[in-house]
Design an enzyme around this catalytic site. Structure first.
Site, PDB file in Angstrom:
ATOM      1  N   TYR A 219       8.844   3.315   5.827  1.00  0.00           N
ATOM      2  CA  TYR A 219       9.717   2.624   4.885  1.00  0.00           C
ATOM      3  C   TYR A 219      11.146   3.148   4.934  1.00  0.00           C
ATOM      4  O   TYR A 219      12.093   2.441   4.632  1.00  0.00           O
ATOM      5  CB  TYR A 219       9.192   2.807   3.455  1.00  0.00           C
ATOM      6  CG  TYR A 219       8.014   1.946   3.110  1.00  0.00           C
ATOM      7  CD1 TYR A 219       8.123   0.945   2.162  1.00  0.00           C
ATOM      8  CD2 TYR A 219       6.787   2.134   3.719  1.00  0.00           C
ATOM      9  CE1 TYR A 219       7.050   0.158   1.825  1.00  0.00           C
ATOM     10  CE2 TYR A 219       5.698   1.357   3.390  1.00  0.00           C
ATOM     11  CZ  TYR A 219       5.836   0.364   2.439  1.00  0.00           C
ATOM     12  OH  TYR A 219       4.761  -0.403   2.116  1.00  0.00           O
TER      13      TYR A 219
ATOM     14  N   LYS B  46      -1.964  -0.144  -5.377  1.00  0.00           N
ATOM     15  CA  LYS B  46      -3.076  -0.529  -4.524  1.00  0.00           C
ATOM     16  C   LYS B  46      -4.323   0.269  -4.876  1.00  0.00           C
ATOM     17  O   LYS B  46      -4.246   1.458  -5.149  1.00  0.00           O
ATOM     18  CB  LYS B  46      -2.714  -0.300  -3.047  1.00  0.00           C
ATOM     19  CG  LYS B  46      -1.676  -1.286  -2.516  1.00  0.00           C
ATOM     20  CD  LYS B  46      -1.462  -1.074  -1.023  1.00  0.00           C
ATOM     21  CE  LYS B  46      -0.510  -2.111  -0.446  1.00  0.00           C
ATOM     22  NZ  LYS B  46      -0.297  -1.917   0.994  1.00  0.00           N
TER      23      LYS B  46
ATOM     24  N   ARG C  70      12.462  -2.544  -2.546  1.00  0.00           N
ATOM     25  CA  ARG C  70      11.654  -1.313  -2.505  1.00  0.00           C
ATOM     26  C   ARG C  70      12.098  -0.417  -1.352  1.00  0.00           C
ATOM     27  O   ARG C  70      12.247   0.793  -1.503  1.00  0.00           O
ATOM     28  CB  ARG C  70      10.183  -1.712  -2.360  1.00  0.00           C
ATOM     29  CG  ARG C  70       9.186  -0.564  -2.213  1.00  0.00           C
ATOM     30  CD  ARG C  70       7.787  -1.162  -2.290  1.00  0.00           C
ATOM     31  NE  ARG C  70       6.740  -0.290  -1.782  1.00  0.00           N
ATOM     32  CZ  ARG C  70       6.117   0.646  -2.487  1.00  0.00           C
ATOM     33  NH1 ARG C  70       6.475   0.871  -3.745  1.00  0.00           N
ATOM     34  NH2 ARG C  70       5.148   1.361  -1.962  1.00  0.00           N
TER      35      ARG C  70
ATOM     36  N   HIS D 244       2.478   6.118  -2.037  1.00  0.00           N
ATOM     37  CA  HIS D 244       1.847   6.166  -0.725  1.00  0.00           C
ATOM     38  C   HIS D 244       0.859   7.324  -0.647  1.00  0.00           C
ATOM     39  O   HIS D 244       1.182   8.438  -1.045  1.00  0.00           O
ATOM     40  CB  HIS D 244       2.903   6.365   0.375  1.00  0.00           C
ATOM     41  CG  HIS D 244       3.770   5.178   0.577  1.00  0.00           C
ATOM     42  ND1 HIS D 244       5.045   5.260   1.098  1.00  0.00           N
ATOM     43  CD2 HIS D 244       3.571   3.862   0.332  1.00  0.00           C
ATOM     44  CE1 HIS D 244       5.574   4.056   1.169  1.00  0.00           C
ATOM     45  NE2 HIS D 244       4.695   3.196   0.703  1.00  0.00           N
TER      46      HIS D 244
ATOM     47  N   HIS E 160      10.227  -6.910  -1.185  1.00  0.00           N
ATOM     48  CA  HIS E 160       9.994  -5.621  -0.536  1.00  0.00           C
ATOM     49  C   HIS E 160      11.303  -4.979  -0.060  1.00  0.00           C
ATOM     50  O   HIS E 160      11.391  -3.757   0.046  1.00  0.00           O
ATOM     51  CB  HIS E 160       9.057  -5.789   0.653  1.00  0.00           C
ATOM     52  CG  HIS E 160       8.683  -4.496   1.307  1.00  0.00           C
ATOM     53  ND1 HIS E 160       7.752  -3.645   0.760  1.00  0.00           N
ATOM     54  CD2 HIS E 160       9.144  -3.888   2.427  1.00  0.00           C
ATOM     55  CE1 HIS E 160       7.644  -2.577   1.538  1.00  0.00           C
ATOM     56  NE2 HIS E 160       8.475  -2.700   2.544  1.00  0.00           N
TER      57      HIS E 160
ATOM     58  N   ARG F 269       6.317  -2.535  -5.725  1.00  0.00           N
ATOM     59  CA  ARG F 269       5.795  -3.656  -4.945  1.00  0.00           C
ATOM     60  C   ARG F 269       5.869  -4.889  -5.837  1.00  0.00           C
ATOM     61  O   ARG F 269       5.827  -4.791  -7.064  1.00  0.00           O
ATOM     62  CB  ARG F 269       4.335  -3.422  -4.543  1.00  0.00           C
ATOM     63  CG  ARG F 269       4.097  -2.186  -3.683  1.00  0.00           C
ATOM     64  CD  ARG F 269       2.604  -2.042  -3.395  1.00  0.00           C
ATOM     65  NE  ARG F 269       2.328  -0.896  -2.539  1.00  0.00           N
ATOM     66  CZ  ARG F 269       1.962   0.315  -2.966  1.00  0.00           C
ATOM     67  NH1 ARG F 269       1.839   0.525  -4.276  1.00  0.00           N
ATOM     68  NH2 ARG F 269       1.714   1.297  -2.119  1.00  0.00           N
TER      69      ARG F 269
END
Length: 300
Positions: free
Chosen positions: A279, A172, A247, A270, A244, A148
């Site tokens: 994705y 995250k 990615r 994830h 992104h 990211r």
């Protein structure tokens, strides 16, 4: 307490209890402050403890005129979380958004870059400029490790475990993962780190940050977007791309070359495999090839 006091308390909960990043907390806060702005514009004085489902429905209706279904769904989800927190803290007994339906949203797949397009973008980096080696290393890292943009700009020198073949990523919610790094990505990072970065006037607090701007400070997310946009314009790339996109291309290319979805999930960081599926864009041709290659009755 007034709205701002409840919001401040909620922010502390998100930071301390849930370990969310500043960007995520800011997004949650922004959506709650939208409600406050709506109430003020409507001359309503009601606290978050007393606000009704009907009032929130009016707010969502007003927002629906300004944003798309995906943004509406995010706002509703964020508000549900806020009122769940108020229940958790015994400020109120019910969640006024419990019966409010979230608009259905389709899964929007971002553009994927072909390997030739990624090569063209990286080749377009002007290595005669002071920031050239840095930009090449950053693009190689975005694509080579599937990061990211927030993970790229906060990557530390102490996170590089080249001898072991990994880099440590803080994603995250401050969750950490180890991502394999290829020889080419490692090579360009080392060129920048050993030949360019030592000549910068590194500012206090950025001593361990890998990628720095010309003033010796951590790069902003916006700067990465600008670098990529300028390179896309330079090669006349007829696609709307962002950090992104690298990615997403990383995940897609891995899957198309035989990687399993679970491994890709771990590398992307994830929590849910369903997020990884969003994705990963597969065209029907690839699905057909997979079925014919691996189904046990393919020759029956």
């Amino acid at each position: 307490m007034d709205w701002k006091s409840y919001i401040k308390s909620y922010q502390s909960y998100l930071r301390i209890e849930r370990g969310l990043s500043k960007n995520t907390i800011d997004n949650y806060t922004f959506d709650i402050e939208r409600v406050l702005t709506f109430l003020e514009a409507s001359s309503m004085e009601v606290s978050p403890v007393k606000i009704s489902e009907e009032t929130l429905q009016q707010f969502i209706y007003s927002v629906s005129k300004e944003v798309n279904a995906r943004s509406q769904a995010r706002i509703i989800s964020g508000l549900k979380s806020f009122f769940s927190y108020l229940i958790f803290e015994d400020y109120r007994n019910d969640n006024p958004l419990e019966l409010i339906e979230t608009p259905k949203t389709g899964r929007k797949l971002p553009d994927t870059l072909a390997l030739s397009e990624i090569d063209a973008l990286i080749d377009a980096v002007d290595l005669s400029l002071p920031e050239g080696e840095r930009n090449r290393a950053m693009l190689e890292t975005l694509y080579g490790c599937g990061l990211r943009v927030s993970e790229l700009v906060t990557l530390k020198i102490s996170d590089l475990f080249f001898d072991e073949g990994f880099i440590k990523i803080t994603g995250k919610g401050n969750k950490q993962r180890f991502v394999p790094i290829g020889n080419l990505t490692r090579k360009y990072i080392e060129i920048y780190k050993n030949s360019v970065r030592p000549h910068l006037n590194i500012q206090k607090g950025a001593e361990d940050t890998l990628f720095l701007n010309r003033r010796g400070k951590q790069l902003t997310r916006a700067m990465i977007f600008t670098i990529i946009k300028n390179l896309a314009d330079k090669i006349n790339l007829n696609k709307t791309i962002s950090p992104h996109t690298f990615r997403h291309s990383f995940a897609t290319h891995l899957l198309e070359n035989g990687a399993d979805l679970r491994s890709i999930q771990l590398m992307l960081g994830h929590e849910s495999i369903t997020t990884t599926e969003i994705y990963v864009h597969l065209d029907r041709k690839h699905l057909t090839q997979v079925m014919h290659a691996f189904h046990p009755r393919k020759n029956s």
